[in-house]
Motif scaffolding. Sequence first.
Motif, PDB file in Angstrom:
ATOM      1  N   PRO A 102       0.642  -1.195  -0.126  1.00  0.00           N
ATOM      2  CA  PRO A 102       0.051   0.012   0.068  1.00  0.00           C
ATOM      3  C   PRO A 102       0.796   1.443  -0.204  1.00  0.00           C
ATOM      4  O   PRO A 102       1.976   1.185   0.674  1.00  0.00           O
ATOM      5  CB  PRO A 102      -0.806  -0.041   1.328  1.00  0.00           C
ATOM      6  CG  PRO A 102      -0.082  -0.983   2.292  1.00  0.00           C
ATOM      7  CD  PRO A 102       0.705  -2.072   1.131  1.00  0.00           C
ATOM      8  N   HIS A 103       0.243   2.220  -0.657  1.00  0.00           N
ATOM      9  CA  HIS A 103       1.133   3.566  -0.744  1.00  0.00           C
ATOM     10  C   HIS A 103       0.192   4.774  -0.543  1.00  0.00           C
ATOM     11  O   HIS A 103      -0.954   4.593  -1.143  1.00  0.00           O
ATOM     12  CB  HIS A 103       1.669   3.831  -2.149  1.00  0.00           C
ATOM     13  CG  HIS A 103       2.842   2.713  -2.386  1.00  0.00           C
ATOM     14  ND1 HIS A 103       4.174   2.979  -2.351  1.00  0.00           N
ATOM     15  CD2 HIS A 103       2.728   1.440  -3.052  1.00  0.00           C
ATOM     16  CE1 HIS A 103       4.872   2.027  -2.786  1.00  0.00           C
ATOM     17  NE2 HIS A 103       3.977   1.271  -3.080  1.00  0.00           N
ATOM     18  N   ASP A 104       0.320   5.572   0.284  1.00  0.00           N
ATOM     19  CA  ASP A 104      -0.274   6.916   0.459  1.00  0.00           C
ATOM     20  C   ASP A 104      -0.094   7.945  -0.861  1.00  0.00           C
ATOM     21  O   ASP A 104       1.004   8.244  -0.708  1.00  0.00           O
ATOM     22  CB  ASP A 104      -0.241   7.361   1.894  1.00  0.00           C
ATOM     23  CG  ASP A 104      -0.797   6.426   2.732  1.00  0.00           C
ATOM     24  OD1 ASP A 104      -1.641   5.591   2.460  1.00  0.00           O
ATOM     25  OD2 ASP A 104      -0.483   6.691   3.993  1.00  0.00           O
ATOM     26  N   CYS A 105      -1.102   8.286  -1.517  1.00  0.00           N
ATOM     27  CA  CYS A 105      -0.835   9.228  -2.598  1.00  0.00           C
ATOM     28  C   CYS A 105      -1.349  10.504  -2.203  1.00  0.00           C
ATOM     29  O   CYS A 105      -2.548  10.576  -1.598  1.00  0.00           O
ATOM     30  CB  CYS A 105      -1.225   8.636  -3.889  1.00  0.00           C
ATOM     31  SG  CYS A 105      -0.949   7.150  -4.392  1.00  0.00           S
ATOM     32  N   LYS A 106      -0.873  11.818  -2.764  1.00  0.00           N
ATOM     33  CA  LYS A 106      -1.442  12.770  -2.828  1.00  0.00           C
ATOM     34  C   LYS A 106      -0.879  13.894  -3.807  1.00  0.00           C
ATOM     35  O   LYS A 106       0.293  13.838  -3.940  1.00  0.00           O
ATOM     36  CB  LYS A 106      -0.780  13.544  -1.117  1.00  0.00           C
ATOM     37  CG  LYS A 106      -1.574  14.909  -0.716  1.00  0.00           C
ATOM     38  CD  LYS A 106      -1.074  15.295   0.696  1.00  0.00           C
ATOM     39  CE  LYS A 106      -1.626  16.511   1.204  1.00  0.00           C
ATOM     40  NZ  LYS A 106      -1.488  17.043   2.470  1.00  0.00           N
ATOM     41  N   LEU A 107      -1.875  14.795  -4.038  1.00  0.00           N
ATOM     42  CA  LEU A 107      -1.589  15.623  -5.099  1.00  0.00           C
ATOM     43  C   LEU A 107      -1.121  16.997  -4.289  1.00  0.00           C
ATOM     44  O   LEU A 107      -1.934  17.838  -4.204  1.00  0.00           O
ATOM     45  CB  LEU A 107      -2.319  15.786  -6.194  1.00  0.00           C
ATOM     46  CG  LEU A 107      -2.796  14.776  -6.936  1.00  0.00           C
ATOM     47  CD1 LEU A 107      -3.886  15.127  -8.032  1.00  0.00           C
ATOM     48  CD2 LEU A 107      -1.596  14.244  -7.810  1.00  0.00           C
ATOM     49  N   LEU A 113       1.044  18.706  -8.422  1.00  0.00           N
ATOM     50  CA  LEU A 113       0.062  19.477  -9.379  1.00  0.00           C
ATOM     51  C   LEU A 113       0.850  20.147 -10.549  1.00  0.00           C
ATOM     52  O   LEU A 113       0.504  19.836 -11.827  1.00  0.00           O
ATOM     53  CB  LEU A 113      -0.875  20.321  -8.817  1.00  0.00           C
ATOM     54  CG  LEU A 113      -1.900  19.276  -7.918  1.00  0.00           C
ATOM     55  CD1 LEU A 113      -2.756  20.376  -6.795  1.00  0.00           C
ATOM     56  CD2 LEU A 113      -2.798  18.585  -8.916  1.00  0.00           C
ATOM     57  N   ALA A 114       1.884  20.898 -10.045  1.00  0.00           N
ATOM     58  CA  ALA A 114       2.667  21.648 -11.044  1.00  0.00           C
ATOM     59  C   ALA A 114       3.402  20.683 -11.973  1.00  0.00           C
ATOM     60  O   ALA A 114       3.631  20.823 -13.159  1.00  0.00           O
ATOM     61  CB  ALA A 114       3.627  22.457 -10.396  1.00  0.00           C
ATOM     62  N   ALA A 115       3.938  19.564 -11.545  1.00  0.00           N
ATOM     63  CA  ALA A 115       4.809  18.780 -12.321  1.00  0.00           C
ATOM     64  C   ALA A 115       3.759  17.948 -13.153  1.00  0.00           C
ATOM     65  O   ALA A 115       3.961  17.558 -14.570  1.00  0.00           O
ATOM     66  CB  ALA A 115       5.596  17.494 -11.498  1.00  0.00           C
ATOM     67  N   LEU A 116       2.728  17.616 -12.852  1.00  0.00           N
ATOM     68  CA  LEU A 116       1.498  16.822 -13.611  1.00  0.00           C
ATOM     69  C   LEU A 116       1.101  17.664 -14.829  1.00  0.00           C
ATOM     70  O   LEU A 116       1.084  17.312 -15.609  1.00  0.00           O
ATOM     71  CB  LEU A 116       0.195  16.660 -12.663  1.00  0.00           C
ATOM     72  CG  LEU A 116      -0.872  15.973 -13.347  1.00  0.00           C
ATOM     73  CD1 LEU A 116      -0.650  14.668 -14.226  1.00  0.00           C
ATOM     74  CD2 LEU A 116      -1.909  16.006 -12.208  1.00  0.00           C
ATOM     75  N   GLU A 117       0.743  18.968 -14.450  1.00  0.00           N
ATOM     76  CA  GLU A 117       0.329  20.058 -15.481  1.00  0.00           C
ATOM     77  C   GLU A 117       1.558  20.071 -16.683  1.00  0.00           C
ATOM     78  O   GLU A 117       1.257  20.248 -17.632  1.00  0.00           O
ATOM     79  CB  GLU A 117      -0.075  21.179 -14.770  1.00  0.00           C
ATOM     80  CG  GLU A 117      -0.527  22.235 -15.875  1.00  0.00           C
ATOM     81  CD  GLU A 117      -1.167  23.607 -15.133  1.00  0.00           C
ATOM     82  OE1 GLU A 117      -2.393  23.808 -15.697  1.00  0.00           O
ATOM     83  OE2 GLU A 117      -0.637  23.983 -14.418  1.00  0.00           O
ATOM     84  N   ALA A 118       2.775  20.279 -16.064  1.00  0.00           N
ATOM     85  CA  ALA A 118       4.051  20.617 -17.186  1.00  0.00           C
ATOM     86  C   ALA A 118       4.107  19.390 -17.715  1.00  0.00           C
ATOM     87  O   ALA A 118       4.573  19.275 -19.072  1.00  0.00           O
ATOM     88  CB  ALA A 118       5.198  20.742 -16.246  1.00  0.00           C
ATOM     89  N   GLY A 119       3.566  18.010 -17.461  1.00  0.00           N
ATOM     90  CA  GLY A 119       3.818  16.925 -18.213  1.00  0.00           C
ATOM     91  C   GLY A 119       2.679  16.456 -19.039  1.00  0.00           C
ATOM     92  O   GLY A 119       2.719  15.547 -19.761  1.00  0.00           O
ATOM     93  N   ALA A 141      -0.477   9.434 -15.511  1.00  0.00           N
ATOM     94  CA  ALA A 141       0.059  10.734 -15.064  1.00  0.00           C
ATOM     95  C   ALA A 141      -0.548  10.957 -13.772  1.00  0.00           C
ATOM     96  O   ALA A 141       0.278  11.673 -12.861  1.00  0.00           O
ATOM     97  CB  ALA A 141      -0.318  11.917 -16.112  1.00  0.00           C
ATOM     98  N   VAL A 142      -1.685  11.024 -13.368  1.00  0.00           N
ATOM     99  CA  VAL A 142      -2.322  11.279 -12.188  1.00  0.00           C
ATOM    100  C   VAL A 142      -1.566  10.434 -11.081  1.00  0.00           C
ATOM    101  O   VAL A 142      -1.351  10.907  -9.939  1.00  0.00           O
ATOM    102  CB  VAL A 142      -3.993  11.157 -12.055  1.00  0.00           C
ATOM    103  CG1 VAL A 142      -4.410  11.642 -10.804  1.00  0.00           C
ATOM    104  CG2 VAL A 142      -4.524  12.367 -13.225  1.00  0.00           C
ATOM    105  N   VAL A 143      -1.814   9.179 -11.420  1.00  0.00           N
ATOM    106  CA  VAL A 143      -1.331   8.048 -10.236  1.00  0.00           C
ATOM    107  C   VAL A 143       0.285   8.589  -9.942  1.00  0.00           C
ATOM    108  O   VAL A 143       0.506   8.433  -8.626  1.00  0.00           O
ATOM    109  CB  VAL A 143      -1.484   6.503 -10.784  1.00  0.00           C
ATOM    110  CG1 VAL A 143      -0.832   5.571  -9.750  1.00  0.00           C
ATOM    111  CG2 VAL A 143      -3.084   6.214 -10.773  1.00  0.00           C
ATOM    112  N   GLY A 180       3.804  12.844  -4.794  1.00  0.00           N
ATOM    113  CA  GLY A 180       3.366  13.828  -3.939  1.00  0.00           C
ATOM    114  C   GLY A 180       3.221  13.023  -2.291  1.00  0.00           C
ATOM    115  O   GLY A 180       3.439  13.718  -1.687  1.00  0.00           O
ATOM    116  N   GLY A 181       3.212  11.668  -2.526  1.00  0.00           N
ATOM    117  CA  GLY A 181       3.162  10.866  -1.287  1.00  0.00           C
ATOM    118  C   GLY A 181       4.444  10.562  -0.753  1.00  0.00           C
ATOM    119  O   GLY A 181       4.843   9.730   0.094  1.00  0.00           O
ATOM    120  N   GLY A 182       5.641  10.919  -1.591  1.00  0.00           N
ATOM    121  CA  GLY A 182       6.887  10.586  -1.209  1.00  0.00           C
ATOM    122  C   GLY A 182       7.530   9.494  -2.108  1.00  0.00           C
ATOM    123  O   GLY A 182       9.011   8.882  -1.748  1.00  0.00           O
TER     124      GLY A 182
END
Length: 104
Positions: A17-22, A27-33, A58-60, A66-68
Amino acid sequence: MANPWAGEVSIEIDGVPHDCKLTLGALAALEAGLATGSLVELVRRFEGSAFSSADVMAVVVAGLRGGGWRGTAADLMTAEISGGPIGAAKAAAQLLARAFEAPE
Protein backbone atom coordinates in the motif's frame (compact mmCIF):
# COMPACT_ATOMS: atom_id res chain seq x y z
CA MET A 1 -3.27 4.53 6.05
CA ALA A 2 -4.41 7.34 3.77
CA ASN A 3 -6.09 10.35 5.34
CA PRO A 4 -8.89 11.57 3.02
CA TRP A 5 -9.16 14.83 5.01
CA ALA A 6 -5.57 15.58 3.95
CA GLY A 7 -6.35 14.74 0.32
CA GLU A 8 -4.69 11.34 0.49
CA VAL A 9 -5.71 8.21 -1.42
CA SER A 10 -4.34 4.72 -0.83
CA ILE A 11 -3.25 2.62 -3.80
CA GLU A 12 -1.76 -0.85 -3.65
CA ILE A 13 1.09 -1.62 -6.03
CA ASP A 14 2.54 -5.12 -6.17
CA GLY A 15 0.85 -5.86 -2.86
CA VAL A 16 2.32 -2.85 -1.07
CA PRO A 17 0.00 0.00 0.00
CA HIS A 18 1.09 3.55 -0.82
CA ASP A 19 -0.44 6.81 0.37
CA CYS A 20 -0.79 9.24 -2.53
CA LYS A 21 -1.40 12.97 -2.47
CA LEU A 22 -1.48 15.69 -5.11
CA THR A 23 0.67 18.34 -3.44
CA LEU A 24 1.18 21.69 -5.15
CA GLY A 25 4.51 20.46 -6.47
CA ALA A 26 2.94 17.23 -7.73
CA LEU A 27 0.17 19.22 -9.43
CA ALA A 28 2.70 21.54 -11.07
CA ALA A 29 4.70 18.56 -12.36
CA LEU A 30 1.50 16.91 -13.56
CA GLU A 31 0.40 20.00 -15.47
CA ALA A 32 3.87 20.45 -17.00
CA GLY A 33 3.85 16.83 -18.14
CA LEU A 34 0.41 16.87 -19.75
CA ALA A 35 0.56 16.39 -23.49
CA THR A 36 -2.35 18.77 -23.98
CA GLY A 37 -4.37 21.13 -21.89
CA SER A 38 -4.42 22.23 -18.30
CA LEU A 39 -5.41 20.67 -15.00
CA VAL A 40 -8.92 22.07 -15.45
CA GLU A 41 -9.21 20.23 -18.76
CA LEU A 42 -7.85 17.07 -17.13
CA VAL A 43 -10.47 17.28 -14.38
CA ARG A 44 -13.18 17.78 -17.02
CA ARG A 45 -12.00 14.66 -18.85
CA PHE A 46 -12.32 12.65 -15.64
CA GLU A 47 -15.72 14.15 -14.85
CA GLY A 48 -16.95 13.27 -18.34
CA SER A 49 -15.34 9.79 -18.38
CA ALA A 50 -13.27 10.89 -21.39
CA PHE A 51 -9.86 10.32 -19.80
CA SER A 52 -7.11 8.20 -21.32
CA SER A 53 -4.91 5.57 -19.75
CA ALA A 54 -2.06 8.10 -20.06
CA ASP A 55 -4.16 10.55 -17.99
CA VAL A 56 -4.65 7.88 -15.31
CA MET A 57 -0.95 7.00 -15.27
CA ALA A 58 0.09 10.66 -15.04
CA VAL A 59 -2.24 11.35 -12.10
CA VAL A 60 -1.26 8.16 -10.25
CA VAL A 61 2.46 8.88 -10.68
CA ALA A 62 1.98 12.49 -9.53
CA GLY A 63 0.01 11.29 -6.50
CA LEU A 64 2.62 8.69 -5.62
CA ARG A 65 5.39 11.29 -5.94
CA GLY A 66 3.40 13.69 -3.76
CA GLY A 67 3.21 10.92 -1.18
CA GLY A 68 6.99 10.50 -1.18
CA TRP A 69 7.41 7.65 -3.68
CA ARG A 70 10.70 7.88 -5.60
CA GLY A 71 9.78 5.77 -8.62
CA THR A 72 8.95 6.71 -12.18
CA ALA A 73 6.14 6.01 -14.62
CA ALA A 74 8.36 3.33 -16.16
CA ASP A 75 8.36 1.49 -12.82
CA LEU A 76 4.57 1.13 -13.06
CA MET A 77 4.53 -0.29 -16.58
CA THR A 78 4.83 -3.87 -15.29
CA ALA A 79 3.50 -3.32 -11.77
CA GLU A 80 0.28 -4.89 -10.51
CA ILE A 81 -2.08 -2.16 -9.33
CA SER A 82 -4.86 -3.42 -7.08
CA GLY A 83 -8.12 -3.32 -8.99
CA GLY A 84 -6.32 -3.18 -12.34
CA PRO A 85 -7.02 -0.33 -14.74
CA ILE A 86 -10.37 0.43 -13.11
CA GLY A 87 -8.78 0.58 -9.65
CA ALA A 88 -6.10 2.93 -10.97
CA ALA A 89 -8.72 5.15 -12.66
CA LYS A 90 -10.75 5.32 -9.44
CA ALA A 91 -7.66 6.28 -7.44
CA ALA A 92 -6.75 8.96 -10.00
CA ALA A 93 -10.28 10.40 -9.92
CA GLN A 94 -10.25 10.44 -6.11
CA LEU A 95 -6.87 12.18 -6.08
CA LEU A 96 -8.13 14.92 -8.38
CA ALA A 97 -11.35 15.35 -6.43
CA ARG A 98 -9.58 15.54 -3.08
CA ALA A 99 -6.95 17.96 -4.39
CA PHE A 100 -9.59 20.49 -5.37
CA GLU A 101 -12.22 19.93 -2.71
CA ALA A 102 -12.51 22.33 0.19
CA PRO A 103 -12.54 20.69 3.63
CA GLU A 104 -15.85 20.93 5.46
